[in-house]
Design a protein around this motif. Structure first.
Motif, PDB file in Angstrom:
ATOM      1  N   ASP A  83       0.840  -1.202   0.000  1.00 19.78           N
ATOM      2  CA  ASP A  83       0.000   0.000   0.000  1.00 19.78           C
ATOM      3  C   ASP A  83       0.874   1.252   0.000  1.00 19.78           C
ATOM      4  N   ASP A  84       1.917   1.242   0.821  1.00 22.35           N
ATOM      5  CA  ASP A  84       2.832   2.386   0.845  1.00 22.35           C
ATOM      6  C   ASP A  84       3.547   2.525  -0.500  1.00 22.35           C
ATOM      7  N   ALA A  85       3.932   1.399  -1.082  1.00 22.06           N
ATOM      8  CA  ALA A  85       4.606   1.429  -2.387  1.00 22.06           C
ATOM      9  C   ALA A  85       3.705   2.063  -3.440  1.00 22.06           C
ATOM     10  N   ALA A  86       2.439   1.684  -3.451  1.00 22.10           N
ATOM     11  CA  ALA A  86       1.495   2.239  -4.429  1.00 22.10           C
ATOM     12  C   ALA A  86       1.350   3.747  -4.250  1.00 22.10           C
ATOM     13  N   ASN A  87       1.313   4.211  -3.000  1.00 19.95           N
ATOM     14  CA  ASN A  87       1.197   5.644  -2.755  1.00 19.95           C
ATOM     15  C   ASN A  87       2.422   6.393  -3.277  1.00 19.95           C
ATOM     16  N   TYR A  88       3.596   5.842  -3.047  1.00 21.16           N
ATOM     17  CA  TYR A  88       4.814   6.480  -3.549  1.00 21.16           C
ATOM     18  C   TYR A  88       4.815   6.547  -5.078  1.00 21.16           C
ATOM     19  N   LEU A  89       4.365   5.472  -5.725  1.00 19.68           N
ATOM     20  CA  LEU A  89       4.324   5.470  -7.188  1.00 19.68           C
ATOM     21  C   LEU A  89       3.379   6.549  -7.717  1.00 19.68           C
ATOM     22  N   LYS A  90       2.257   6.720  -7.040  1.00 15.31           N
ATOM     23  CA  LYS A  90       1.315   7.760  -7.460  1.00 15.31           C
ATOM     24  C   LYS A  90       1.905   9.152  -7.268  1.00 15.31           C
ATOM     25  N   LEU A  91       2.699   9.325  -6.208  1.00 20.01           N
ATOM     26  CA  LEU A  91       3.377  10.605  -5.998  1.00 20.01           C
ATOM     27  C   LEU A  91       4.415  10.855  -7.090  1.00 20.01           C
ATOM     28  N   ALA A  92       5.118   9.793  -7.493  1.00 16.63           N
ATOM     29  CA  ALA A  92       6.084   9.937  -8.585  1.00 16.63           C
ATOM     30  C   ALA A  92       5.377  10.364  -9.866  1.00 16.63           C
ATOM     31  N   LEU A  93       4.235   9.759 -10.152  1.00 14.65           N
ATOM     32  CA  LEU A  93       3.488  10.113 -11.345  1.00 14.65           C
ATOM     33  C   LEU A  93       2.960  11.545 -11.285  1.00 14.65           C
ATOM     34  N   ALA A  94       2.669  12.024 -10.077  1.00 14.50           N
ATOM     35  CA  ALA A  94       2.104  13.368  -9.926  1.00 14.50           C
ATOM     36  C   ALA A  94       3.100  14.472 -10.252  1.00 14.50           C
ATOM     37  N   THR A  95       4.391  14.142 -10.361  1.00 13.58           N
ATOM     38  CA  THR A  95       5.382  15.165 -10.688  1.00 13.58           C
ATOM     39  C   THR A  95       5.328  15.597 -12.149  1.00 13.58           C
ATOM     40  N   ASN A  96       4.809  14.734 -13.029  1.00 10.84           N
ATOM     41  CA  ASN A  96       4.731  15.016 -14.472  1.00 10.84           C
ATOM     42  C   ASN A  96       6.102  15.138 -15.134  1.00 10.84           C
ATOM     43  N   ILE A  97       7.101  14.471 -14.593  1.00 13.45           N
ATOM     44  CA  ILE A  97       8.417  14.452 -15.244  1.00 13.45           C
ATOM     45  C   ILE A  97       8.421  13.264 -16.204  1.00 13.45           C
ATOM     46  N   TYR A  98       7.760  13.432 -17.333  1.00 17.11           N
ATOM     47  CA  TYR A  98       7.431  12.313 -18.204  1.00 17.11           C
ATOM     48  C   TYR A  98       8.647  11.608 -18.785  1.00 17.11           C
ATOM     49  N   ASP A  99       9.750  12.334 -19.000  1.00 16.06           N
ATOM     50  CA  ASP A  99      10.881  11.721 -19.685  1.00 16.06           C
ATOM     51  C   ASP A  99      11.896  11.103 -18.732  1.00 16.06           C
ATOM     52  N   PHE A 100      11.584  11.011 -17.445  1.00 15.56           N
ATOM     53  CA  PHE A 100      12.427  10.283 -16.498  1.00 15.56           C
ATOM     54  C   PHE A 100      11.960   8.830 -16.448  1.00 15.56           C
ATOM     55  N   ILE A 101      12.927   7.921 -16.385  1.00 12.65           N
ATOM     56  CA  ILE A 101      12.544   6.507 -16.359  1.00 12.65           C
ATOM     57  C   ILE A 101      11.696   6.187 -15.132  1.00 12.65           C
ATOM     58  N   GLU A 102      11.891   6.929 -14.051  1.00 14.97           N
ATOM     59  CA  GLU A 102      11.115   6.671 -12.839  1.00 14.97           C
ATOM     60  C   GLU A 102       9.638   7.007 -13.049  1.00 14.97           C
ATOM     61  N   HIS A 103       9.364   7.998 -13.873  1.00 10.33           N
ATOM     62  CA  HIS A 103       7.975   8.319 -14.202  1.00 10.33           C
ATOM     63  C   HIS A 103       7.448   7.361 -15.266  1.00 10.33           C
ATOM     64  N   ARG A 104       8.284   7.047 -16.249  1.00 12.25           N
ATOM     65  CA  ARG A 104       7.853   6.177 -17.351  1.00 12.25           C
ATOM     66  C   ARG A 104       7.323   4.837 -16.847  1.00 12.25           C
ATOM     67  N   TYR A 105       8.026   4.271 -15.866  1.00  8.95           N
ATOM     68  CA  TYR A 105       7.731   2.885 -15.504  1.00  8.95           C
ATOM     69  C   TYR A 105       6.968   2.741 -14.185  1.00  8.95           C
ATOM     70  N   ALA A 106       6.584   3.867 -13.581  1.00 11.51           N
ATOM     71  CA  ALA A 106       5.724   3.781 -12.399  1.00 11.51           C
ATOM     72  C   ALA A 106       4.402   3.067 -12.701  1.00 11.51           C
ATOM     73  N   PRO A 107       3.774   3.298 -13.884  1.00 11.65           N
ATOM     74  CA  PRO A 107       2.547   2.546 -14.162  1.00 11.65           C
ATOM     75  C   PRO A 107       2.764   1.035 -14.245  1.00 11.65           C
ATOM     76  N   LEU A 108       3.899   0.603 -14.789  1.00  7.75           N
ATOM     77  CA  LEU A 108       4.178  -0.827 -14.846  1.00  7.75           C
ATOM     78  C   LEU A 108       4.390  -1.387 -13.449  1.00  7.75           C
ATOM     79  N   GLU A 109       4.999  -0.596 -12.566  1.00 10.44           N
ATOM     80  CA  GLU A 109       5.165  -1.046 -11.188  1.00 10.44           C
ATOM     81  C   GLU A 109       3.815  -1.165 -10.481  1.00 10.44           C
ATOM     82  N   LEU A 110       2.938  -0.215 -10.743  1.00  5.32           N
ATOM     83  CA  LEU A 110       1.594  -0.307 -10.158  1.00  5.32           C
ATOM     84  C   LEU A 110       0.866  -1.546 -10.658  1.00  5.32           C
TER      85      LEU A 110
END
Length: 306
Positions: free
Chosen positions: A267-294
């Motif tokens: 649950d904590d991991a999912a929240n962190y991933l959503k926070l990463a996505l909320a930054t809108n840094i689309y061209d960072f690999i951390e943003h690119r693959y957060a949806p796959l992690e979810l």
């Protein structure tokens, strides 16, 4: 006379500048795990405003589109313009339009390895791993020294569950620059899926070659030397501006999510991933693959924590 400047967009963070090397003996490193009730997190978040779409990039897209409509251009000029527009779409998070442009690039210039690299990235994000592998293999055939293909093909192998292949590609990428914390941590992710205890041992050893900068703290999180709150606090150290802080947080939240997964706190991991996505840094690999992690979290498709 119109002058066209092609700026290649980086698909991974830049290599950190060399700083003082850590001196901790890897044989003495003790990996510790926090004790808390599942689903309970005392971590404090740093929230920033998401990066807004760049008006300058949008204007450039319009200019490129108009130029292609109003002028007769050579195949080489069309390839350059399509590639640039695709990179701009990518940076704005318009992945479908970016993928269309990168595929069209190859109609005008079949030998552009950078276009194949981007096609592979977007195919991976879409879960089309077969197409991604084909694109990365083509990129390497055209340019065996391409700076990012081994990383990106390794990521494809990782998310397709082919951890041996991921480990091999991440290792090749890591050995190109052993001081890069991001190369170390992605190699660790693949090795963790293969043999957890060995992965932690190798992580502690490789950490000694990474300069003690902000990225070094990401590794220290996984070796148990700092906790989540300390990592988040470290994003504020020597930060230049709001954009730089947002970029650091995109990274920090993604790697904190991976850390929480390894501890079993989904649950904590999912929240962190959503926070990463909320930054809108689309061209960072951390943003690119957060949806796959979810998606992996939802499907339960991961190794059990130690």
């Amino acid at each position: 006379m119109l002058s066209l400047l092609l700026v290649a967009c980086s698909t991974s963070p830049q290599t950190p500048e060399q700083e003082q090397r850590a001196t901790t003996d890897p044989a003495t490193v003790s990996i510790t795990r926090p004790v808390r009730e599942p689903g309970v997190s005392g971590n404090q978040f740093i929230l920033v405003e998401p990066v807004m779409p760049s008006s300058q990039r949008q204007v450039e897209i319009a200019q490129i589109s108009q130029l292609m409509l109003e002028h007769e251009l050579s195949d080489e000029q069309m390839a350059i313009l399509l590639y640039r527009r695709g990179a701009l779409y990518d940076a704005l998070g318009m992945s479908t339009l970016a993928r269309i442009d990168f595929n069209q690039v190859l109609e005008y210039r079949p030998g552009m390895s950078d276009a194949y690299n981007y096609i592979g990235i977007h195919a991976t994000q879409a879960g089309d791993f077969e197409t991604a592998f084909e694109a990365f293999d083509s990129a390497l055939e055209l340019d065996p020294e391409h700076p990012y293909v081994y990383l990106n093909r390794g990521i494809t192998a990782y998310y397709s569950g082919q951890y041996d292949l991921a480990q091999a590609d991440f290792a090749d990428y890591h050995y190109q620059d052993e001081q890069d914390a991001y190369r170390v941590i992605w190699l660790f992710f693949a090795e963790y899926e293969l043999e957890q205890e060995r992965a932690y041992q190798l992580l502690s050893q490789r950490k000694q070659h990474v300069p003690e900068n902000w990225e070094h703290n990401i590794i220290r999180l996984f070796t148990g030397e700092i906790d989540a709150q300390q990592l988040i606090a470290s994003t504020l150290e020597n930060v230049e501006d709001q954009r730089a802080l947002t970029e650091r947080l995109a990274e920090a939240y993604f790697y904190l999510a991976k850390y929480e997964m390894f501890q079993g706190y989904d649950d904590d991991a999912a929240n962190y991933l959503k926070l990463a996505l909320a930054t809108n840094i689309y061209d960072f690999i951390e943003h690119r693959y957060a949806p796959l992690e979810l998606e992996r979290l939802r499907n339960g498709d991961r190794i059990a924590p130690r």
